[in-house]
Motif scaffolding. Structure first.
Motif, PDB file in Angstrom:
ATOM      1  N   GLN A 123      39.308  27.659 103.437  1.00 14.22           N
ATOM      2  CA  GLN A 123      39.717  28.576 102.369  1.00 14.22           C
ATOM      3  C   GLN A 123      41.150  29.051 102.583  1.00 14.22           C
ATOM      4  O   GLN A 123      41.956  29.082 101.663  1.00 14.22           O
ATOM      5  CB  GLN A 123      38.788  29.796 102.346  1.00 14.22           C
ATOM      6  N   ASN A 126      43.653  26.318 101.877  1.00 14.61           N
ATOM      7  CA  ASN A 126      43.860  26.171 100.433  1.00 14.61           C
ATOM      8  C   ASN A 126      44.752  27.274  99.888  1.00 14.61           C
ATOM      9  O   ASN A 126      45.592  27.039  99.018  1.00 14.61           O
ATOM     10  CB  ASN A 126      42.510  26.169  99.703  1.00 14.61           C
ATOM     11  N   GLY A 127      44.566  28.476 100.425  1.00 14.06           N
ATOM     12  CA  GLY A 127      45.408  29.598 100.003  1.00 14.06           C
ATOM     13  C   GLY A 127      46.869  29.379 100.382  1.00 14.06           C
ATOM     14  O   GLY A 127      47.785  29.644  99.597  1.00 14.06           O
ATOM     15  N   GLU A 130      48.310  26.958  98.077  1.00 15.12           N
ATOM     16  CA  GLU A 130      48.573  27.565  96.770  1.00 15.12           C
ATOM     17  C   GLU A 130      49.915  28.296  96.758  1.00 15.12           C
ATOM     18  O   GLU A 130      50.617  28.315  95.756  1.00 15.12           O
ATOM     19  CB  GLU A 130      47.436  28.532  96.410  1.00 15.12           C
ATOM     20  N   GLN A 260      38.826  31.000  97.430  1.00 16.63           N
ATOM     21  CA  GLN A 260      39.194  29.581  97.558  1.00 16.63           C
ATOM     22  C   GLN A 260      37.979  28.722  97.895  1.00 16.63           C
ATOM     23  O   GLN A 260      36.981  29.208  98.423  1.00 16.63           O
ATOM     24  CB  GLN A 260      40.252  29.401  98.662  1.00 16.63           C
ATOM     25  N   SER A 261      38.117  27.447  97.636  1.00 11.94           N
ATOM     26  CA  SER A 261      37.065  26.490  97.985  1.00 11.94           C
ATOM     27  C   SER A 261      36.965  26.333  99.503  1.00 11.94           C
ATOM     28  O   SER A 261      37.960  26.460 100.224  1.00 11.94           O
ATOM     29  CB  SER A 261      37.393  25.138  97.355  1.00 11.94           C
ATOM     30  N   CYS A 264      38.634  21.447 102.140  1.00 12.02           N
ATOM     31  CA  CYS A 264      40.086  21.262 102.189  1.00 12.02           C
ATOM     32  C   CYS A 264      40.388  20.016 103.011  1.00 12.02           C
ATOM     33  O   CYS A 264      40.071  19.969 104.201  1.00 12.02           O
ATOM     34  CB  CYS A 264      40.742  22.481 102.833  1.00 12.02           C
TER      35      CYS A 264
END
Ligand code: ATP
Ligand code: MG
Length: 661
Positions: A123, A126-127, A130, A260-261, A264
């Protein structure tokens, strides 16, 4: 002659390497055929592309023959985070506890499994993506000892970003300088943290640092990611009034990461791609941005952890170092996770709420391996044995020490009182630069001597050189150097390969030069005697600070001693000693006389100190090491003390100048 201690039957019976002969045989094998030795360990990991046989290691240590470099497993492709988390989950460790987290306050604690850690790291990764962080970008981390710190370090390694952790005790100036030096794109921090009864305003310091980075160094940090940490336990808005919030730049962790998912895909990294960088402690001057790379570091961290701590499946391991130092990187984060170990992660201090916090945590979590620094041990010894004796400490098997030479008095206290005479003590010598332990004892295998770092780890070939670069074989003392690279050795100083070559490889071409001195004794033990710059030459007798300090701390009234030299018209140099006393003891003439007598008896008349000064405290780096270069200035009454950005408490220096006898 110092006493020899053998590993206890208890330690030997549990050990994966239960004899000295076996150690010697393995060490020999690791030098004769490095490829065979390390590829055995490499097999445990996942490689997107494995290393090609015959291409395992290449290097040049001889500055006269061209550029200095080291490469391990060149051509291999992998991801460190994937190996620490996904691989362990796949191998059935998903439900195993990765960390017991213990907060500053004893009522604040939690735990996390390997599976959950993997989810959080994904998560977070992914952040980061982003916010535009990609492979090769630098991310500065200024965090307390909380799980999010581990998460963000691993998230960086998952996406190939290079983390640069700065100990969250450094000033905003130091942080600004380090962020600018590595051109960090992002800074990760927390709103604040409690240390004992002190509240640290981390976000506030970060605001100042980001501002200074821009105004003083022309570097702009794009994102500041902030964990809501203090606010969780003290939701009083206490910190808000001290911090500013820039909507463009600042983002709460909880807002960016939580949604977030948990999937990753890792960035596949070349073996020699950077993993992280870390500035050295700065004991000797301006900090150096040490760079470590992917594959070699992973192998070396894994192997040292396994053998030096003799970690076994059900053990609980605890390293007290802050992640802001190399010890925290290798032995709080990377190595334990690579071994699917269960660790304790502790946010607080040894003195809160009482002086027995360490000992009570060892019992609470049934810790089997405990790893700390001599400075912590000495500060705890000062309170007497009572606090230790309140606790059972029966779970302990291996005790580690790191950071400075450990004085024999502290070593014995550690082994006898904390370790109940049953535990092995691993005095681990290493540096930010070496990535992992290079000289150490091994719990079930090697004999021990209080104060000696012992023997080279696998793959390590130490040598002692005299001033002229001649090899000292057999007994003797000289510069501690290494004749070849092991997988965990740093590869360069970030952005300054020339300084790398100059600092470590120019004095003795063909060798990596540690800057430390060492002595080999009649039994082949290596004793690290401290930094070469700290050596003393009194009336033609060469001495190390460690040796004299070891004698001074034998006196029960002395808590800590630091020795430097001052020029002397007849003797060349004379000894100048700084003494802190144990709780309740007084510094007076009788103590001074007793110390002089002790040094005369133990070392000789030539070593008797000229000056013994009372020190309410000693100037230390923020990692707790004595800064002898500053003490030398005090001895000389020279107030031009140079770079002090790494000094923990500047007030101590003023006090010592005032107290000069
Ligand atoms: P700088 O290089 O910026 O001056 P530093 O050397 O203190 O800072 P570190 O890399 O954290 O930064 O510390 C490594 C040094 O610590 C070693 O070179 C050595 O002097 C000392 N040291 C660490 N462990 C031991 C040990 N077990 N015995 C003796 N000395 C040790
Ligand atoms: Mg150093």
């Amino acid at each position: 002659m110092s006493r020899l201690y053998q590993p206890s039957d208890y330690v030997v019976s549990k050990s994966r390497l239960p004899s000295f002969e076996q150690y010697k045989e393995m060490h020999k094998r690791s030098l004769e055929d490095p490829e065979a030795f390390w590829s055995e360990i490499a097999k445990e990991f996942y490689w997107q592309t494995p290393a090609e046989p015959g291409n395992f290691v290449s290097y040049n240590f001889d500055i006269n023959k061209g550029k200095v470099f080291t490469k391990w497993l060149d051509g291999a492709v992998t991801n460190v985070c994937f190996n620490l988390l996904d691989r362990n989950v796949r191998n059935g460790h998903g439900d195993k506890i990765a960390y017991y987290w213990e907060g500053n306050h004893p009522d604040d604690y939690s735990r996390i499994t390997y599976r959950k850690l993997k989810d959080l790291v994904c998560q977070c990764a992914n952040g980061l993506r982003e916010r535009g962080v990609t492979k090769g970008d630098r991310v500065s981390i200024y965090m307390p000892m909380i799980l999010e710190t581990v998460v963000v370090m691993l998230a960086c390694s998952r996406i190939g970003a290079v983390h640069s952790v700065v100990f969250a005790g450094f000033s905003s100036d130091s942080l600004a300088e380090r962020m600018s030096d590595c051109k960090a794109k992002m800074l990760v921090t927390a709103d604040g943290a409690w240390r004992g009864e002190k509240l640290l305003m981390l976000k506030k310091i970060c605001d100042e640092a980001i501002d200074k980075a821009e105004k003083k160094h022309g570097h702009k940090v794009e994102t500041c990611l902030v964990v809501k940490h203090v606010d969780r336990v003290t939701p009083c808005g206490q910190l808000q009034e001290y911090t500013t919030w820039d909507d463009e730049r600042d983002v709460w962790w909880q807002e960016l990461i939580d949604e977030q998912s948990t999937i990753c895909s890792p960035e596949w990294m070349a073996a020699e791609d950077p993993l992280f960088m870390l500035y050295t402690s700065g004991s000797t001057g301006k900090p150096k941005g040490v760079l470590h790379t992917t594959a070699g570091y992973l192998l070396y961290a894994t192997t040292t952890f396994r053998y030096v701590f003799d970690y076994q499946d059900k053990d609980v391991y605890w390293c007290t170092a802050d992640v802001g130092w190399i010890t925290g990187h290798t032995y709080v984060v990377y190595a334990p996770l690579a071994n699917a170990a269960t660790s304790v992660l502790f946010e607080g201090t040894p003195f809160y709420p009482e002086n027995d916090r360490y000992w009570s945590l060892i019992d609470k979590y049934k810790v089997s391996q405990f790893y700390t620094a001599p400075t912590a041990l000495r500060s705890l010894m000062k309170f007497g044995d009572e606090y230790v004796k309140r606790h059972s400490l029966q779970s302990l098997r291996v005790l580690g020490s790191v950071g400075e030479p450990i004085n024999p008095e502290a070593w014995l206290w550690y082994r006898q009182l904390v370790g109940g005479g049953r535990c092995s003590v691993a005095d681990t010598f290493w540096q930010t630069e070496t990535g992992g332990h290079v000289l150490t004892s091994l719990p079930g295998a090697t004999p021990m001597k209080p104060g000696a770092a012992g023997f080279p780890f696998f793959g390590v070939e130490p040598a002692l050189l005299d001033e002229g670069g001649q090899l000292i074989t057999g007994e003797g003392e000289g510069y501690l150097v290494f004749a070849r690279p092991w997988p965990g050795l740093m590869r360069t100083l970030y952005g300054d390969h020339q300084r790398y070559e100059q600092v470590y490889f120019s004095k003795f071409p063909g060798y990596y030069c540690t800057g430390d001195g060492a002595r080999r004794d009649e039994d082949g033990f290596l004793w690290v005697t401290g930094r070469v710059d700290d050596m003393l030459n009194v009336s033609g007798h060469l001495m190390s600070t460690a040796e004299v300090e070891g004698v001074l701390t034998e006196e029960p009234r002395v808590a800590e001693a630091a020795v430097v030299s001052r020029p002397h018209p007849i003797k060349g140099e004379a000894l100048y000693c700084f003494i802190t006393t144990t709780d309740g003891a007084h510094f007076d003439q009788s103590l001074v006389d007793a110390l002089k007598k002790l040094v005369r008896a133990r070392i000789g008349a030539f070593a008797v100190p000229d000056t013994i000064q009372y020190a309410p405290g000693l100037p230390k780096t923020r990692s707790g090491k004595i800064m002898r270069r500053i003490l030398r200035k005090i001895a000389l009454n020279d107030t031009d003390i140079g770079d002090t950005s790494t000094l923990a408490d500047p007030a101590v220096v003023e006090q010592l100048f005032k107290n000069r006898p």
